[in-house]
Design an enzyme around this catalytic site. Structure first.
Site, mmCIF file in Angstrom:
data_model
loop_
_atom_site.group_PDB
_atom_site.id
_atom_site.type_symbol
_atom_site.label_atom_id
_atom_site.label_comp_id
_atom_site.label_asym_id
_atom_site.label_seq_id
_atom_site.Cartn_x
_atom_site.Cartn_y
_atom_site.Cartn_z
ATOM 1 N N ILE A 16 29.997 29.331 -6.216
ATOM 2 C CA ILE A 16 29.256 29.030 -7.440
ATOM 3 C C ILE A 16 27.762 29.187 -7.222
ATOM 4 O O ILE A 16 27.045 29.761 -8.036
ATOM 5 C CB ILE A 16 29.551 27.592 -7.921
ATOM 6 C CG1 ILE A 16 31.042 27.422 -8.206
ATOM 7 C CG2 ILE A 16 28.727 27.254 -9.151
ATOM 8 C CD1 ILE A 16 31.419 25.994 -8.527
ATOM 9 N N ALA A 17 27.261 28.637 -6.136
ATOM 10 C CA ALA A 17 25.821 28.672 -5.852
ATOM 11 C C ALA A 17 25.643 28.544 -4.358
ATOM 12 O O ALA A 17 26.555 28.164 -3.620
ATOM 13 C CB ALA A 17 25.097 27.554 -6.589
ATOM 14 N N GLY A 19 22.315 28.124 -1.075
ATOM 15 C CA GLY A 19 20.919 27.958 -0.704
ATOM 16 C C GLY A 19 20.801 27.760 0.779
ATOM 17 O O GLY A 19 21.754 27.960 1.543
ATOM 18 N N GLY A 20 19.609 27.307 1.190
ATOM 19 C CA GLY A 20 19.355 27.142 2.612
ATOM 20 C C GLY A 20 20.198 26.067 3.252
ATOM 21 O O GLY A 20 20.455 26.107 4.449
ATOM 22 N N MET A 21 20.611 25.085 2.454
ATOM 23 C CA MET A 21 21.382 23.983 3.013
ATOM 24 C C MET A 21 22.880 24.248 2.997
ATOM 25 O O MET A 21 23.652 23.455 3.510
ATOM 26 C CB MET A 21 21.086 22.697 2.231
ATOM 27 C CG MET A 21 19.648 22.223 2.340
ATOM 28 S SD MET A 21 19.205 21.835 4.030
ATOM 29 C CE MET A 21 20.295 20.446 4.324
ATOM 30 N N GLY A 22 23.319 25.338 2.376
ATOM 31 C CA GLY A 22 24.743 25.627 2.345
ATOM 32 C C GLY A 22 25.137 26.276 1.040
ATOM 33 O O GLY A 22 24.320 26.880 0.355
ATOM 34 N N LYS A 39 30.804 21.285 -1.644
ATOM 35 C CA LYS A 39 29.571 21.723 -0.996
ATOM 36 C C LYS A 39 29.808 21.788 0.507
ATOM 37 O O LYS A 39 30.217 20.802 1.136
ATOM 38 C CB LYS A 39 28.416 20.779 -1.296
ATOM 39 C CG LYS A 39 27.172 21.245 -0.551
ATOM 40 C CD LYS A 39 25.911 20.596 -1.018
ATOM 41 C CE LYS A 39 24.753 21.241 -0.275
ATOM 42 N NZ LYS A 39 23.469 20.644 -0.591
ATOM 43 N N ASP A 133 15.312 15.309 -2.738
ATOM 44 C CA ASP A 133 15.345 16.756 -2.975
ATOM 45 C C ASP A 133 15.505 17.054 -4.463
ATOM 46 O O ASP A 133 16.283 17.914 -4.852
ATOM 47 C CB ASP A 133 16.490 17.394 -2.175
ATOM 48 C CG ASP A 133 16.361 18.921 -2.121
ATOM 49 O OD1 ASP A 133 15.226 19.427 -2.249
ATOM 50 O OD2 ASP A 133 17.387 19.606 -1.978
#
Length: 665
Positions: A16-17, A19-22, A39, A133
Site C-alpha cells: 500500500i505504501a 518509506g524509510g521506516m518500512g 506494517k 512522527d
C-alpha cells in the site's frame, strides 16, 4: 513479497505504501477471515533481547489505546527478528496524497481535520503517549459511514513518555521522524522531550495544509536550534489575507522554539485555530450550483454580479453529483445547493441521497423542468428543501435563496446551542440543569426546597502522595480513571453527581426508596473497583480504594449568589450532607461507613459490621460506626480483619477542605 506469510498467519497481498521506516501491506488474516494492514519495519531488526522487550512493551501500550481517530492495532509480533504491526485496513487517502493533489486546503476544512487530530492527541498525551512522527503521511483521511474521519497512523516512532531521570542516552534513537516536521528539541535529541513536540509537528502540518508551503526552509534549521530564528519565514496572512494578523500570531506561538511558549495542549491549539477561522470567515453565503449545462455558470454570475461583488453570495459550480460531493468535501461550510436532476455519472436524485453524508446542514433546492414533476416529487420525499422550475425566474430564485439561507442559519445556530448544552451538562451539576427551565418564570424559583435524600461521599484514599509524584496531566487522568469505574454504578441506580471535590465526589439520591438504592450503588461500586484491580493486577488503572461515607435525612436545596455577585451556585445543606463527609474522612479502604442511627434502618436489608468508634472531624468524642458489608442473604467477601480506627490524617480531609471553601454547606 506478495504471498509471503508473516508471523505464521498473515498473507501479504499488495503493497500500500512505503518509506524509510518500512512498508505497509494489505494482507489477509485466514484465522478471522478478514483483510488487515501490516506494517513491516524493515529498517529495524530487533536482534537483542532488550530491544525485543522494548518493542513488545510499546506495542502493547499502543494496542491498548483505543480512540476513533487512531488506527486500531489488532496484533503485533516478530517475524524472525523483523517486527511487524497488524492494523485495521482503511479506505481513503493520507493527507500527504491529498496535499500533493490539491496543494492547499480551505481553512474550514483544515479546522475540521485539526479538531479530530486534537481529540486523538489529547487522549494519547493523557495516556503518556507521544507520537514523535506527526506529518501528513501519518494522517489518514478515511471514509466511514459516508463521513470523513481522520486517523493517526504509524506508531513506529512512538515512545512512552517517562520521567527524565529514567531516560538514558542509550534509550534515545537519535534524530527520528521527518526533519521538516520535527520540533527543535527533537532535532537536538533532548532527553526531556514531551507532548509539546507533537504540537509543534501538527502546527507545521497546519501551515502546509493552509498555504501549500513549509513554515521554514532547511537552511533555517541551524538558526532555529540556537533560538535566533522564529518561524514562519513567510507570514501566513500574506497568503490568506482573510484570516488576518491573528493567523500570524497563532503560528508565532504554535511554532515557538521554546516549548513553554507554545500552546500547552492539542485542545487549546485546535480551539484557537477554529476561532480564528470562524472569525475570519467571509460573511458571504456559500452556494453550490450543480448542473451540466455549460451556460449556467455564466448566467448565474451575471444575475448575481452585485451580490458576488458585495460578498453577499459566493458561488461554487459542479457538473454532476460526483463533482458536487467532492466540492462539498472541500468546502464543508456550503449553505445551499441548487441542483438539476438529469445529469451524467450521478444524477440529482442520487446526489440528494448522498448530501447528508457530507454536509447534513446544507439545504438542497431542486432546479428542473416542468416535465420532471414526478422526479421533483421524489426529490421532495427524499428531503429536498424546495424546488424551482426552468427557465429560472431570478427574482423568485433570490427570494428562495433568502428563505433557504435563513433556515440554514437557524439550523446552524440550533446545532451550536445543542453542542453548548452538551458541554454545559458535562460541567454543571445535574441538579442545576433540572432547575434551569423553571428559572425563566422568575428569580425566586431557586429560593430553596426541602426534601428527603441519601447523600453519598466517596474519596480516594492516599491520593495526596500521587499528586506530588505525577505530572498534572497524569493526576487528572488517574482521577478520571477512578471516577469512570465508580460513577456508572452510582448513577445507574438513580444517583446524581452533585459535585466533585478534588479526589472526592458527592452523589445524592432523591428517588423513591433512596436509602436502599444508595447502599446498593455503593456496594456495586466497591465490587467493581475490586474486580478491576484483581483482573488487571499491577496494570490496574485504579489501584486506590475508596472510603465511603453515607447518611440519609432531610436536606435543603437552593441557589446561592445571584446577579449582584455575578455568580449562581446550586447547593445542598443539611445534617446528612455534613455527616456523609465526616464519615468518608475516617473510612478505611473499601469501607462504606454509616452511623449507628442509620444502621438501625439499613440492617433490615443489609448486613452491617460494627467497626468500633471513630473520632469524626469536628466531634468532641468518638462515635460508633458500622461498615455495610453486603445485602442480607447474598454471598460477599468479608474483610480478613476489622480495619483499625483511623487517626485523623495529617492532610486536611476533603470534608474539611470543602467546608473551608464553602463547597459543602
Amino acid at each position: 513479497m506478495s504471498g509471503r506469510q508473516v508471523g505464521g498467519r498473515y498473507v501479504l497481498e499488495r503493497r500500500i505504501a512505503g518509506g524509510g521506516m518500512g512498508a505497509i501491506w494489505a494482507a489477509f488474516d485466514p484465522q478471522l477471515h478478514r483483510r488487515v494492514a501490516i506494517k513491516l519495519t524493515t529498517s529495524h531488526r530487533l536482534s537483542s533481547e532488550g530491544a525485543r522487550r522494548q518493542f513488545e512493551k510499546e506495542a502493547k501500550a499502543i494496542a491498548q489505546f483505543h480512540h476513533p481517530n487512531v488506527v486500531q492495532i489488532h496484533d503485533f509480533g516478530l517475524d524472525g527478528d523483523e517486527p511487524y504491526i497488524v492494523m485495521e485496513l482503511l479506505e481513503g487517502e493520507d493527507l500527504e496524497s491529498r496535499l500533493k493533489r490539491r496543494e492547499r486546503l480551505p481553512p474550514a476544512q483544515v479546522a475540521q481535520l485539526l479538531t479530530q487530530v486534537a481529540r486523538a492527541l489529547t487522549a494519547a498525551h493523557t495516556a503518556n503517549i507521544i507520537h514523535r512522527d506527526l506529518k501528513p503521511a501519518n494522517l489518514f483521511v478515511s471514509r466511514i459511514d459516508g463521513q470523513e474521519v481522520v486517523k493517526i497512523l504509524d506508531f513506529g516512532l512512538v515512545r512512552l513518555k517517562t520521567r527524565t531521570l529514567d531516560i538514558t542516552p542509550e534509550s534515545m534513537d537519535g534524530m527520528v521522524g521527518t526533519l521538516r516536521y520535527m520540533s527543535p528539541e527533537q532535532i537536538r535529541g533532548d532527553l526531556g522531550l514531551d507532548h509539546r513536540s507533537d504540537l509543534w509537528s501538527i502546527a507545521v502540518v497546519i501551515y502546509r495544509a493552509l498555504t501549500g508551503k513549509f513554515p521554514f526552509t532547511l537552511d533555517s534549521v541551524g538558526q532555529l536550534l540556537n533560538g535566533s530564528f522564529f518561524p514562519p519565514d513567510t507570514p501566513p496572512s500574506s497568503l490568506l489575507p482573510e484570516l488576518g494578523p491573528e493567523l500570524d500570531r497563532f503560528f508565532t506561538k504554535a511554532l515557538h522554539p521554546e516549548p513553554a511558549q507554545r500552546f500547552q495542549s492539542a485542545q487549546e491549539l485546535a480551539a484557537v485555530f477554529a476561532s480564528i477561522v470562524h472569525s475570519g470567515r467571509s460573511q458571504a453565503a456559500k452556494i453550490l450550483v450543480v448542473d451540466d449545462e455549460p451556460d449556467v455558470e455564466m448566467l448565474l454570475r451575471q444575475a448575481f454580479r452585485r451580490q458576488i461583488r458585495d460578498s453577499i453570495y459566493e458561488l461554487f459550480f459542479a457538473c454532476d453529483g460526483e463533482d458536487a460531493l467532492e466540492k462539498l468535501r472541500q468546502n464543508p461550510d456550503i449553505d445551499v445547493i441548487l441542483t438539476d436532476i438529469n445529469m451524467p455519472r450521478m444524477d440529482g436524485l442520487e446526489f440528494l441521497s448522498r448530501v447528508g453524508e457530507v454536509n447534513p446542514l446544507a439545504k438542497v433546492v431542486i432546479v428542473s423542468a416542468y416535465s420532471d414533476m414526478t422526479n421533483i416529487r421524489t426529490a421532495m420525499n427524499r428531503g429536498a428543501y424546495d424546488f424551482l422550475t426552468k427557465p429560472l425566474d431570478f427574482q423568485d430564485l433570490e427570494a428562495t435563496l433568502g428563505k433557504t439561507l435563513k433556515h440554514v442559519a437557524e439550523a446552524r445556530q440550533m446545532m451550536r446551542s445543542i453542542e453548548e448544552n452538551a458541554l454545559l451538562r458535562m460541567f454543571v451539576q445535574s441538579t442545576v440543569l433540572e432547575r434551569l427551565r423553571p428559572l425563566t418564570h422568575g428569580p425566586g424559583v431557586l429560593a430553596g426546597e426541602k426534601t428527603e435524600a441519601t447523600v453519598v461521599f466517596l474519596r480516594l484514599l492516599d491520593f495526596t502522595p500521587v499528586v506530588r509524584q505525577l505530572s498534572p496531566e497524569a493526576v487528572i487522568q488517574k482521577l478520571n480513571e477512578h471516577f469512570q469505574i465508580l460513577l456508572p454504578e452510582l448513577t445507574s441506580r438513580g444517583g446524581v453527581v452533585d459535585r466533585f471535590l478534588g479526589d472526592a465526589v458527592r452523589v445524592v439520591f432523591r428517588c423513591a426508596d433512596h436509602l436502599r438504592h444508595a447502599v446498593e450503588a455503593c456496594l456495586g461500586a466497591r465490587e467493581q473497583l475490586r474486580a478491576v484491580a484483581a483482573s488487571r493486577g499491577e496494570e490496574a488503572p485504579a489501584p486506590h480504594f475508596v472510603g465511603v461515607g453515607l447518611d440519609s435525612g432531610e436536606v435543603v436545596l437552593g441557589g446561592l449568589g445571584g446577579p449582584e455577585v455575578g455568580r449562581l451556585d446550586y447547593t445542598m445543606v443539611g445534617e446528612a450532607v455534613d455527616q456523609s463527609g465526616r464519615l468518608a474522612a475516617v473510612a478505611g479502604p473499601g469501607e462504606i461507613l454509616i452511623s449507628d442511627r442509620l444502621r438501625q434502618r439499613a440492617s433490615l436489608e443489609f448486613e452491617c459490621r460494627a467497626v468500633g468508634t471513630r473520632l469524626l472531624p469536628g466531634a468532641s468524642a468518638p462515635v460508633p460506626v458500622h461498615d455495610v458489608v453486603g445485602r442480607r442473604g447474598a454471598t460477599f467477601s468479608r474483610p480478613a480483619a476489622p480495619a483499625a480506627p483511623r487517626e485523623q490524617d495529617a492532610e486536611t480531609p476533603p470534608y474539611e477542605s470543602a467546608r473551608a471553601t464553602g463547597s459543602s454547606r
